[in-house]
Enzyme design. Structure first.
Site, PDB file in Angstrom:
ATOM      1  N   LYS A   1       0.577  -2.406  -0.092  1.00  0.00           N
ATOM      2  CA  LYS A   1       0.836  -0.968   0.047  1.00  0.00           C
ATOM      3  C   LYS A   1       0.017  -0.109  -0.917  1.00  0.00           C
ATOM      4  O   LYS A   1      -0.345   1.016  -0.600  1.00  0.00           O
ATOM      5  CB  LYS A   1       2.336  -0.676  -0.159  1.00  0.00           C
ATOM      6  CG  LYS A   1       3.262  -1.333   0.847  1.00  0.00           C
ATOM      7  CD  LYS A   1       3.272  -0.587   2.136  1.00  0.00           C
ATOM      8  CE  LYS A   1       4.189  -1.112   3.222  1.00  0.00           C
ATOM      9  NZ  LYS A   1       5.043  -2.246   3.009  1.00  0.00           N
TER      10      LYS A   1
ATOM     11  N   GLU B   1       8.013   8.030   2.537  1.00  0.00           N
ATOM     12  CA  GLU B   1       9.182   7.319   3.048  1.00  0.00           C
ATOM     13  C   GLU B   1       9.071   5.876   2.569  1.00  0.00           C
ATOM     14  O   GLU B   1       7.979   5.395   2.295  1.00  0.00           O
ATOM     15  CB  GLU B   1       9.210   7.345   4.577  1.00  0.00           C
ATOM     16  CG  GLU B   1       8.356   6.274   5.280  1.00  0.00           C
ATOM     17  CD  GLU B   1       6.855   6.374   5.024  1.00  0.00           C
ATOM     18  OE1 GLU B   1       6.397   7.466   4.647  1.00  0.00           O
ATOM     19  OE2 GLU B   1       6.149   5.344   5.169  1.00  0.00           O
TER      20      GLU B   1
ATOM     21  N   SER C   1       1.140 -10.715   2.488  1.00  0.00           N
ATOM     22  CA  SER C   1       1.208  -9.266   2.263  1.00  0.00           C
ATOM     23  C   SER C   1       1.955  -8.862   1.003  1.00  0.00           C
ATOM     24  O   SER C   1       1.705  -7.795   0.459  1.00  0.00           O
ATOM     25  CB  SER C   1       1.832  -8.578   3.480  1.00  0.00           C
ATOM     26  OG  SER C   1       3.113  -9.118   3.756  1.00  0.00           O
TER      27      SER C   1
HETATM   28  C1  LIG Z   1       5.891  -2.893   3.961  1.00  0.00           C
HETATM   29  C2  LIG Z   1       5.577  -4.325   4.026  1.00  0.00           C
HETATM   30  C3  LIG Z   1       5.261  -4.956   5.248  1.00  0.00           C
HETATM   31  C4  LIG Z   1       5.336  -4.253   6.578  1.00  0.00           C
HETATM   32  O1  LIG Z   1       4.524  -3.160   6.715  1.00  0.00           O
HETATM   33  P1  LIG Z   1       3.174  -3.197   7.547  1.00  0.00           P
HETATM   34  O2  LIG Z   1       2.767  -1.786   7.640  1.00  0.00           O
HETATM   35  O3  LIG Z   1       3.499  -3.814   8.875  1.00  0.00           O
HETATM   36  O4  LIG Z   1       2.225  -4.041   6.790  1.00  0.00           O
HETATM   37  C5  LIG Z   1       4.890  -6.284   5.225  1.00  0.00           C
HETATM   38  N1  LIG Z   1       4.868  -6.985   4.073  1.00  0.00           N
HETATM   39  C6  LIG Z   1       5.183  -6.422   2.888  1.00  0.00           C
HETATM   40  C7  LIG Z   1       5.140  -7.249   1.668  1.00  0.00           C
HETATM   41  C8  LIG Z   1       5.544  -5.081   2.832  1.00  0.00           C
HETATM   42  O5  LIG Z   1       5.852  -4.532   1.649  1.00  0.00           O
END
Ligand SMILES: *Cc1c(COP(=O)(O)O)cnc(C)c1O
Length: 414
Positions: free
Chosen positions: A109, A131, A398
């Protein structure tokens, strides 16, 4: 290792030409917003187009990506996870993790939040709103606002505030105001609606840092391009490690920003399979899931046309997922486009399977992934037995799972 950033022109060449001038990916996307927001969206698009190729902006962004965020994130060969899926004849998928979990604040993010705050500064906006669901985007936004001394208000559903209490505290420590939203189910959809409402009222002074490839144009394009650094680094790192492309890219999909960030660089590479994994919650045949692309129908939410979980009257169905970051009834319009054009494939994974995968990666690799990420990891159970030979998979890790340990311990009754 240092990565020489690609010049902007080759970045554009390496990607799809969408969205079109109206912000549409085929029939998806667009700007379904109140009239008061139209000038702000136009202004944002103009600043984005102006600054994305601006040397000063790029230099500031790249320096902070390196020294503050910790980029490039490593491409890690998951040796024991690979061995876990090896076939008796010694073949099997070679699994690599793109380590976005190692970024400052623990997820992808921050890539987007940082790039947007640098734009906001140039637009002369000193009040930032956002948000958040899992709190990761809220934390990333609070972080970059602290770094640049900007006022920060984060809208968060009351249910999410409870299940992600650690992130609420982190945001407050960094000086952000966390604004509880009790409307609806008190989750991400409701927080997003409140943020849009705030923006309509305060648009002169305020920039809205939207956290995924969702919302009205230009956000899906802008957030995608700010996250595309993930795929650009991946291409370089694959070249460096084995002199070729990956065979399969795998990522979880909430709004879809980490997946688009990984995919974008490779959309034009026909040999690369793109796979996105949604949250099936308690199962796609129950009422408790967030599998928008699997079970939804096209509709309009938060300013864009996209697949949407809705009932026969077009009312939004409340989603469910154990992971707050995937608990969203919509999805970014470009994913809807990639699904319908069959360029990308989308599947779903249950809460149960995600938690099992979180434990598997923790025990095999010593990496505790976020619950969101764990959905993509869980899909290896289905995918790996179907593959022949030894294809190389890059899975977007992620985020890290520190924020989720309480949820997992409750789920497992530990
Ligand atoms: C917010 C988040 C997601 C989901 O958001 P995307 O916009 O689909 O990437 C996935 N993994 C993590 C670790 C997140 O913080």
């Amino acid at each position: 290792m240092t990565i020489t950033p690609l010049p902007p022109s080759s970045q554009a060449d390496a990607t799809t030409q969408l969205p079109d001038a109206l912000g549409r990916f085929g029939k998806f996307g667009g700007k379904y917003v109140p009239e008061t927001l139209m000038p702000a969206l136009t202004e944002l698009e103009q600043f984005f187009l102006q600054y994305r190729n601006d040397p000063d902006y790029q230099q500031e962004l790249q320096q902070l990506q390196r020294d503050y965020v910790g980029r490039p994130s490593p491409l890690y060969f998951a040796e024991r996870l690979t061995a876990h899926y090896a076939k008796p004849d010694g073949t099997g998928a070679q699994i690599y993790l793109k380590r976005e979990d190692l970024n400052h604040t623990g997820a992808h993010k921050i890539n987007n939040a940082l790039a947007q705050v640098l734009l906001a500064k140039r637009m002369g906006k000193r009040r930032i709103i956002a948000e958040t669901g899992a709190g990761q985007h809220g934390v990333a936004t609070a972080t970059v606002c602290a770094r640049f001394g900007l006022e920060c208000i984060v809208y968060m559903g009351v249910q999410d505030m409870e299940r992600q209490a650690l992130n609420v505290f982190r945001m407050r420590l960094m000086g952000a105001t966390v604004q509880p939203v009790s409307a609806g189910t008190g989750t991400l959809k409701d927080a997003t609606s409140e943020a849009i409402r705030d923006w309509v009222t305060n648009v002169e002074t305020t920039h809205y840092i939207l956290g995924s490839v969702a919302g009205p144009h230009p956000y899906p394009m802008l957030v995608r391009d700010f996250q595309a650094v993930i795929g650009q680094e991946t291409r370089f790192q694959c070249q460096e490690k084995w002199g070729g492309l990956p065979d399969i890219l795998l990522a979880c999909v909430g709004g879809g920003s980490n997946a688009m960030g990984l995919f974008h660089e490779f959309v034009k590479e026909d040999s690369v399979r793109l796979i996105g994994i949604e949250a099936a919650g308690e199962g796609v045949d129950t009422e408790k899931h967030a599998a928008t692309l699997t079970k939804g129908r096209p509709g309009v939410l938060h300013g864009a046309m996209s697949y949407l979980l809705q009932d026969s009257d077009g009312q939004v169905i409340e989603p469910h997922s154990i992971s707050a970051g995937l608990d969203y009834p919509g999805v970014g319009p470009e994913h809807s486009y990639l699904k319908d054009s069959e360029r990308a494939e989308y599947y779903s994974v249950t809460d149960q399977k995600a938690v099992e995968a979180l434990r598997r990666l923790s025990q095999l690799e010593g990496i505790i992934p976020a619950l969101e990420t764990s959905h993509a990891i869980a899909y290896l159970e289905t995918l790996c037995p179907q593959l022949s030979g030894s294809p190389r998979i890059v899975l977007n890790c992620s985020g890290r799972g520190d924020k989720d340990v309480q949820t997992v311990s409750k789920f497992l009754n530990l």
